[in-house]
Write an enzyme that holds these catalytic residues in place. Structure first.
Site, PDB file in Angstrom:
ATOM      1  CG  LEU A  38      45.843  77.516  25.147  1.00 35.86           C
ATOM      2  CD1 LEU A  38      46.650  76.290  25.580  1.00 35.86           C
ATOM      3  CD2 LEU A  38      44.806  77.136  24.096  1.00 35.86           C
ATOM      4  CB  SER A  39      40.343  78.597  28.387  1.00 38.32           C
ATOM      5  OG  SER A  39      39.594  78.525  29.559  1.00 38.32           O
ATOM      6  CB  SER A 111      42.708  87.377  20.995  1.00 40.25           C
ATOM      7  OG  SER A 111      43.561  87.519  22.096  1.00 40.25           O
TER       8      SER A 111
HETATM    9  N1  LIG Z   1      34.209  77.419  22.937  1.00 44.47           N
HETATM   10  C1  LIG Z   1      34.929  78.133  23.804  1.00 44.47           C
HETATM   11  N2  LIG Z   1      36.253  78.362  23.563  1.00 44.47           N
HETATM   12  C2  LIG Z   1      36.973  79.081  24.423  1.00 44.47           C
HETATM   13  N3  LIG Z   1      36.491  79.626  25.577  1.00 44.47           N
HETATM   14  C3  LIG Z   1      35.179  79.433  25.849  1.00 44.47           C
HETATM   15  C4  LIG Z   1      34.364  78.682  24.986  1.00 44.47           C
HETATM   16  N4  LIG Z   1      33.114  78.649  25.533  1.00 44.47           N
HETATM   17  C5  LIG Z   1      33.153  79.357  26.671  1.00 44.47           C
HETATM   18  N5  LIG Z   1      34.405  79.828  26.873  1.00 44.47           N
HETATM   19  C6  LIG Z   1      34.724  80.714  28.012  1.00 44.47           C
HETATM   20  O1  LIG Z   1      34.822  82.017  27.433  1.00 44.47           O
HETATM   21  C7  LIG Z   1      36.067  82.627  27.741  1.00 44.47           C
HETATM   22  C8  LIG Z   1      36.791  83.115  26.488  1.00 44.47           C
HETATM   23  O2  LIG Z   1      36.219  84.293  26.008  1.00 44.47           O
HETATM   24  P1  LIG Z   1      37.097  85.264  25.116  1.00 44.47           P
HETATM   25  O3  LIG Z   1      36.219  86.424  24.822  1.00 44.47           O
HETATM   26  O4  LIG Z   1      38.386  85.526  25.801  1.00 44.47           O
HETATM   27  O5  LIG Z   1      37.360  84.383  23.807  1.00 44.47           O
HETATM   28  S1  LIG Z   1      37.803  84.826  22.347  1.00 44.47           S
HETATM   29  O6  LIG Z   1      38.898  85.813  22.491  1.00 44.47           O
HETATM   30  O7  LIG Z   1      36.643  85.420  21.670  1.00 44.47           O
HETATM   31  O8  LIG Z   1      38.244  83.591  21.672  1.00 44.47           O
HETATM   32  C9  LIG Z   1      36.934  81.558  28.383  1.00 44.47           C
HETATM   33  O9  LIG Z   1      37.447  82.224  29.530  1.00 44.47           O
HETATM   34  P2  LIG Z   1      38.983  82.125  29.997  1.00 44.47           P
HETATM   35  O10 LIG Z   1      39.046  80.783  30.650  1.00 44.47           O
HETATM   36  O11 LIG Z   1      39.088  83.242  30.983  1.00 44.47           O
HETATM   37  O12 LIG Z   1      39.896  82.276  28.838  1.00 44.47           O
HETATM   38  C10 LIG Z   1      36.002  80.424  28.722  1.00 44.47           C
HETATM   39  O13 LIG Z   1      35.692  80.471  30.092  1.00 44.47           O
HETATM   40  N1  LIG Z   2      51.053  82.026  37.535  1.00 45.91           N
HETATM   41  C1  LIG Z   2      50.211  81.098  37.984  1.00 45.91           C
HETATM   42  N2  LIG Z   2      50.657  80.021  38.654  1.00 45.91           N
HETATM   43  C2  LIG Z   2      49.793  79.077  39.080  1.00 45.91           C
HETATM   44  N3  LIG Z   2      48.456  79.098  38.899  1.00 45.91           N
HETATM   45  C3  LIG Z   2      47.959  80.137  38.232  1.00 45.91           C
HETATM   46  C4  LIG Z   2      48.801  81.198  37.731  1.00 45.91           C
HETATM   47  N4  LIG Z   2      48.028  82.097  37.100  1.00 45.91           N
HETATM   48  C5  LIG Z   2      46.762  81.640  37.200  1.00 45.91           C
HETATM   49  N5  LIG Z   2      46.719  80.478  37.883  1.00 45.91           N
HETATM   50  C6  LIG Z   2      45.510  79.676  38.156  1.00 45.91           C
HETATM   51  O1  LIG Z   2      45.087  79.137  36.919  1.00 45.91           O
HETATM   52  C7  LIG Z   2      43.677  79.208  36.807  1.00 45.91           C
HETATM   53  C8  LIG Z   2      43.297  79.983  35.548  1.00 45.91           C
HETATM   54  O2  LIG Z   2      43.691  81.339  35.710  1.00 45.91           O
HETATM   55  P1  LIG Z   2      42.918  82.503  34.959  1.00 45.91           P
HETATM   56  O3  LIG Z   2      43.634  83.753  35.291  1.00 45.91           O
HETATM   57  O4  LIG Z   2      41.470  82.436  35.261  1.00 45.91           O
HETATM   58  O5  LIG Z   2      43.192  82.096  33.445  1.00 45.91           O
HETATM   59  P2  LIG Z   2      42.501  82.610  32.105  1.00 45.91           P
HETATM   60  O6  LIG Z   2      42.002  83.998  32.365  1.00 45.91           O
HETATM   61  O7  LIG Z   2      43.596  82.563  31.088  1.00 45.91           O
HETATM   62  O8  LIG Z   2      41.406  81.623  31.820  1.00 45.91           O
HETATM   63  C9  LIG Z   2      43.148  79.832  38.096  1.00 45.91           C
HETATM   64  O9  LIG Z   2      42.742  78.791  38.959  1.00 45.91           O
HETATM   65  C10 LIG Z   2      44.359  80.556  38.656  1.00 45.91           C
HETATM   66  O10 LIG Z   2      44.337  80.617  40.056  1.00 45.91           O
END
Ligand SMILES: Nc1ncnc2c1ncn2[C@@H]1O[C@H](COP(=O)(O)OS(=O)(=O)O)[C@@H](OP(=O)(O)O)[C@H]1O
Ligand SMILES: Nc1ncnc2c1ncn2[C@@H]1O[C@H](COP(=O)(O)OP(=O)(O)O)[C@@H](O)[C@H]1O
Length: 207
Positions: A38-39, A111
């Site tokens: 997850l994000s 993904s």
């Molecule tokens: N609708 C929606 N759903 C999920 N995420 C969203 C969306 N819109 C923008 N974002 C931002 O885009 C990042 C995810 O991009 P990805 O290329 O990893 O997504 S995917 O694999 O195509 O599903 C994701 O980054 P991460 O937080 O690093 O996962 C979000 O910041």
């Molecule tokens: N192992 C961990 N323990 C605590 N906080 C974390 C850990 N890994 C990441 N974080 C925090 O969680 C948030 C999201 O991390 P990030 O790496 O950007 O996630 P993603 O790429 O899945 O969106 C950031 O604020 C990061 O500092």
């Protein structure tokens, strides 16, 4: 006629320097480490810790982060299911090129669909696609919310946000699961070491 219309007219051109030569030079085996979750689950953080840990051991890595690749190669793609599938497919093809270069390629993207990840796996030789699942509950990711996106999604200002109103399908049979221990967060460096131990055990850190 374009090559898209007639792919049969394309012939593979072999290079005198092959993957095994490059791997020998680098003293490592090229592969893709595919970090899904997850994000906010910590994908980018663990990707960076892993890259740093391997770099310190003299291993060549490259990170393909979904967010970053969407700034360039994949800037034309949205978050609807078919665009996510194309985002994932392109990143997998790029990761395949990096792996062929002998590099340990770390792909970090949500993904969310199992089928799309399985399509990526099928591009690689057996063992060279290492799927890593960030097993972090939605409420933890949502509490972190470093970009404020969950808040926007809950307010209806982002539609189709993974985990809120779009699905995430966890892997059923991946190589590595990185999860929290109870309510404590595992330090990213410790998670990276788990992946490095796996690579060591499987022989990826030698030619
Ligand atoms: N609708 C929606 N759903 C999920 N995420 C969203 C969306 N819109 C923008 N974002 C931002 O885009 C990042 C995810 O991009 P990805 O290329 O990893 O997504 S995917 O694999 O195509 O599903 C994701 O980054 P991460 O937080 O690093 O996962 C979000 O910041
Ligand atoms: N192992 C961990 N323990 C605590 N906080 C974390 C850990 N890994 C990441 N974080 C925090 O969680 C948030 C999201 O991390 P990030 O790496 O950007 O996630 P993603 O790429 O899945 O969106 C950031 O604020 C990061 O500092």
């Amino acid at each position: 006629m374009s090559t898209m219309e007639n792919p049969t007219n394309i012939v593979w051109h072999k290079s005198p320097v092959e993957k095994r030569d490059r791997q020998h030079l680098l003293q490592q085996k090229g592969c893709a480490i595919w970090i899904t979750g997850l994000s906010g689950s910590g994908k980018s953080t663990v990707a960076c810790a892993l890259s740093q840990g391997l770099h310190m051991r003299g291993k060549l890595t490259y990170i393909l982060d979904g967010d970053n690749v969407r700034h360039g190669l994949n800037r034309d793609l949205s978050f609807k299911a078919e665009d996510r599938a194309e985002n994932i497919r392109r990143i997998a093809e790029v990761a395949k090129l990096f792996a062929d270069a002998g590099i340990i390629c770390i792909a970090s993207l949500i993904s969310p669909y199992r089928k799309d990840r399985d399509v990526c796996r099928a591009l690689f030789p057996e063992g060279d696609f290492i799927e890593v699942f960030m097993d972090v509950p939605l409420h933890v990711c949502e509490n972190r919310d470093p970009k404020g996106l969950y808040k926007l999604a809950r307010a209806g200002k982002i539609k189709g946000f993974t985990g809120v109103d779009d699905p995430y399908e966890p892997p059923l049979n991946c190589e590595i699961v990185l999860q929290q221990k109870g309510s404590d967060c595992v330090p990213p460096g410790e998670m990276a070491e788990t992946v490095i131990s796996y690579l060591e055990e499987k022989g990826y850190l030698q030619a």
